[in-house]
Write a protein that holds these residues in place. Sequence first.
Motif, PDB file in Angstrom:
ATOM      1  N   ALA A 350       0.827  -1.208   0.000  1.00  0.00           N
ATOM      2  CA  ALA A 350       0.000   0.000   0.000  1.00  0.00           C
ATOM      3  C   ALA A 350       0.866   1.265   0.000  1.00  0.00           C
ATOM      4  O   ALA A 350       0.574   2.237  -0.703  1.00  0.00           O
ATOM      5  CB  ALA A 350      -0.923  -0.013   1.215  1.00  0.00           C
ATOM      6  N   LEU A 351       1.941   1.245   0.793  1.00  0.00           N
ATOM      7  CA  LEU A 351       2.844   2.401   0.828  1.00  0.00           C
ATOM      8  C   LEU A 351       3.483   2.627  -0.534  1.00  0.00           C
ATOM      9  O   LEU A 351       3.652   3.781  -0.981  1.00  0.00           O
ATOM     10  CB  LEU A 351       3.924   2.171   1.895  1.00  0.00           C
ATOM     11  N   ARG A 352       3.828   1.571  -1.224  1.00  0.00           N
ATOM     12  CA  ARG A 352       4.416   1.700  -2.566  1.00  0.00           C
ATOM     13  C   ARG A 352       3.403   2.316  -3.535  1.00  0.00           C
ATOM     14  O   ARG A 352       3.759   3.153  -4.378  1.00  0.00           O
ATOM     15  CB  ARG A 352       4.869   0.330  -3.064  1.00  0.00           C
ATOM     16  N   GLU A 353       2.130   1.912  -3.419  1.00  0.00           N
ATOM     17  CA  GLU A 353       1.095   2.492  -4.282  1.00  0.00           C
ATOM     18  C   GLU A 353       0.964   3.995  -4.069  1.00  0.00           C
ATOM     19  O   GLU A 353       0.648   4.740  -5.004  1.00  0.00           O
ATOM     20  CB  GLU A 353      -0.256   1.813  -4.010  1.00  0.00           C
ATOM     21  N   LEU A 354       1.226   4.460  -2.842  1.00  0.00           N
ATOM     22  CA  LEU A 354       1.158   5.897  -2.541  1.00  0.00           C
ATOM     23  C   LEU A 354       2.439   6.633  -2.936  1.00  0.00           C
ATOM     24  O   LEU A 354       2.529   7.849  -2.767  1.00  0.00           O
ATOM     25  CB  LEU A 354       0.901   6.097  -1.046  1.00  0.00           C
ATOM     26  N   GLY A 355       3.433   5.894  -3.411  1.00  0.00           N
ATOM     27  CA  GLY A 355       4.699   6.514  -3.785  1.00  0.00           C
ATOM     28  C   GLY A 355       5.646   6.713  -2.620  1.00  0.00           C
ATOM     29  O   GLY A 355       6.686   7.372  -2.769  1.00  0.00           O
ATOM     30  N   ARG A 356       5.324   6.136  -1.471  1.00  0.00           N
ATOM     31  CA  ARG A 356       6.190   6.271  -0.294  1.00  0.00           C
ATOM     32  C   ARG A 356       7.173   5.091  -0.297  1.00  0.00           C
ATOM     33  O   ARG A 356       7.060   4.131   0.464  1.00  0.00           O
ATOM     34  CB  ARG A 356       5.329   6.295   0.969  1.00  0.00           C
ATOM     35  N   ILE A 357       8.125   5.177  -1.192  1.00  0.00           N
ATOM     36  CA  ILE A 357       8.985   4.041  -1.512  1.00  0.00           C
ATOM     37  C   ILE A 357       9.874   3.658  -0.332  1.00  0.00           C
ATOM     38  O   ILE A 357      10.011   2.468  -0.003  1.00  0.00           O
ATOM     39  CB  ILE A 357       9.851   4.345  -2.758  1.00  0.00           C
ATOM     40  N   ASP A 358      10.496   4.644   0.312  1.00  0.00           N
ATOM     41  CA  ASP A 358      11.373   4.328   1.451  1.00  0.00           C
ATOM     42  C   ASP A 358      10.595   3.667   2.586  1.00  0.00           C
ATOM     43  O   ASP A 358      11.083   2.716   3.223  1.00  0.00           O
ATOM     44  CB  ASP A 358      12.075   5.597   1.952  1.00  0.00           C
ATOM     45  N   ASP A 359       9.377   4.183   2.833  1.00  0.00           N
ATOM     46  CA  ASP A 359       8.539   3.575   3.871  1.00  0.00           C
ATOM     47  C   ASP A 359       8.152   2.144   3.493  1.00  0.00           C
ATOM     48  O   ASP A 359       8.081   1.257   4.351  1.00  0.00           O
ATOM     49  CB  ASP A 359       7.275   4.408   4.094  1.00  0.00           C
ATOM     50  N   ALA A 360       7.894   1.932   2.203  1.00  0.00           N
ATOM     51  CA  ALA A 360       7.554   0.594   1.734  1.00  0.00           C
ATOM     52  C   ALA A 360       8.714  -0.363   1.962  1.00  0.00           C
ATOM     53  O   ALA A 360       8.528  -1.481   2.455  1.00  0.00           O
ATOM     54  CB  ALA A 360       7.175   0.629   0.259  1.00  0.00           C
ATOM     55  N   LEU A 361       9.942   0.087   1.625  1.00  0.00           N
ATOM     56  CA  LEU A 361      11.121  -0.769   1.826  1.00  0.00           C
ATOM     57  C   LEU A 361      11.311  -1.096   3.305  1.00  0.00           C
ATOM     58  O   LEU A 361      11.673  -2.224   3.665  1.00  0.00           O
ATOM     59  CB  LEU A 361      12.370  -0.076   1.275  1.00  0.00           C
ATOM     60  N   ASP A 362      11.040  -0.114   4.155  1.00  0.00           N
ATOM     61  CA  ASP A 362      11.159  -0.346   5.594  1.00  0.00           C
ATOM     62  C   ASP A 362      10.130  -1.380   6.059  1.00  0.00           C
ATOM     63  O   ASP A 362      10.438  -2.264   6.882  1.00  0.00           O
ATOM     64  CB  ASP A 362      10.962   0.977   6.340  1.00  0.00           C
ATOM     65  N   ALA A 363       8.898  -1.303   5.528  1.00  0.00           N
ATOM     66  CA  ALA A 363       7.859  -2.265   5.892  1.00  0.00           C
ATOM     67  C   ALA A 363       8.237  -3.676   5.446  1.00  0.00           C
ATOM     68  O   ALA A 363       8.063  -4.648   6.200  1.00  0.00           O
ATOM     69  CB  ALA A 363       6.516  -1.857   5.278  1.00  0.00           C
TER      70      ALA A 363
END
Length: 424
Positions: A350-363
Amino acid sequence: QVGQQVRDEYRWDPSRTHWQLALLCERQDLHDRRLSHLKRCLEEELLRRRRDDATVTWSEIGEALISLGQESEGLVQHQEAVRFSDQHADRRRRAVAREQFGDALQQANRLDEALEAYEQSYRIGMTPHRIRDWYCAVPLSDAADVLGKLGRWDEAIERRLLAIDAWRQDENRRGVAIELEELGDLLRKAGRSDDAIRAYEDSFREGMTPERVERWSPAPTLTKKARVLGSLNRWQDAIECVTDAVELHREDEDRRALTISLERLGDTLRRAGRLEDALKAYQDSYATGTHPEPVDDWRPAIPLSDAADVLDQLDRWEEAIALRRKAIEAWRTRGYRRGIAIELELMGDALRELGRIDDALDAYAQAIEAGTIPELAEDWSPGSCLREQATTLGMLHRWEDAIGVRQRAIEAWRADGDRRGVAV
């Protein structure tokens, strides 16, 4: 006075006290003490030549040993109870001893032997005539269970129909209703969907007409019927069935059952494409299960996760992420690492879909840590999460890192024996 005291003491039978103490210990999960009292009970019964009762106690000793994890010895004691019953007990005790032996064998997955035990129980109880105070439907139903597990559908259905007739002869509507539901299950597994639906409908009618029988709920029958209707894409009929189950649990004021039925309603609505209605059902399930206090033996993370799935489908990513965080905390409270890992991976998506790539990698990194430390979580593989992590790194053009993670994903799939995962 002394003579009276002696006679009173002689009449006193300590075996009955040990039997009652064994029952109390079983309710408190004190299995060692239960076994000790049952052994003392058996000694006293044998001493007093109460052989019919001794047969029952011997079978219970077998059950107690199995509860303690001593399956082999438990089966030996069950077999001893059968042998003893053949020599000393009446026909009813002989039939019941074999029935209980069959239950233990079925639990041990020794299905062919369990089937033979149930069939012997039925033959003893019915030959040369049916014995009194014994339900001949029980071994027939048990045999149907075993035959179903063996995939011998026609024989299983035949036994189930015989059990239904037996309950009818006993004028036991509850037994008929339960057996018809089980017949529906067999027919569904055998691929006979229309016949399964009819069996579920017959179960409902039997249990509800002219009034609802005691100690029986029609809700499971309705839910199973809904599952078959869904498999036939008859979604409106399926939704009506699950809605009826929800209302029955509401009338019964059974909050736990209502909570779970609302989850199932959400599942059915989602499969029917009614996403907003599904979301409301999941939200109602969570609210019902948590207020005024959490219901017992229920996992609140499930409706939270299901609601987040629906929000993902609706592209409502921020709301989905908020629910994923609540689901993660719910799994953490239970110490369920697999659930934590799955939710973190989905939150990364979901974070990747929002463009929050660094947060997605952390998740994704947190998901892998939760699922692998201190050891691999049961029924979970890091392969999928590593794949998504590699894809996300590629979006940042961090090719070397992406290749390294992809290689780890390949090794994870290999370790799982998943050739498709390796090939992809």
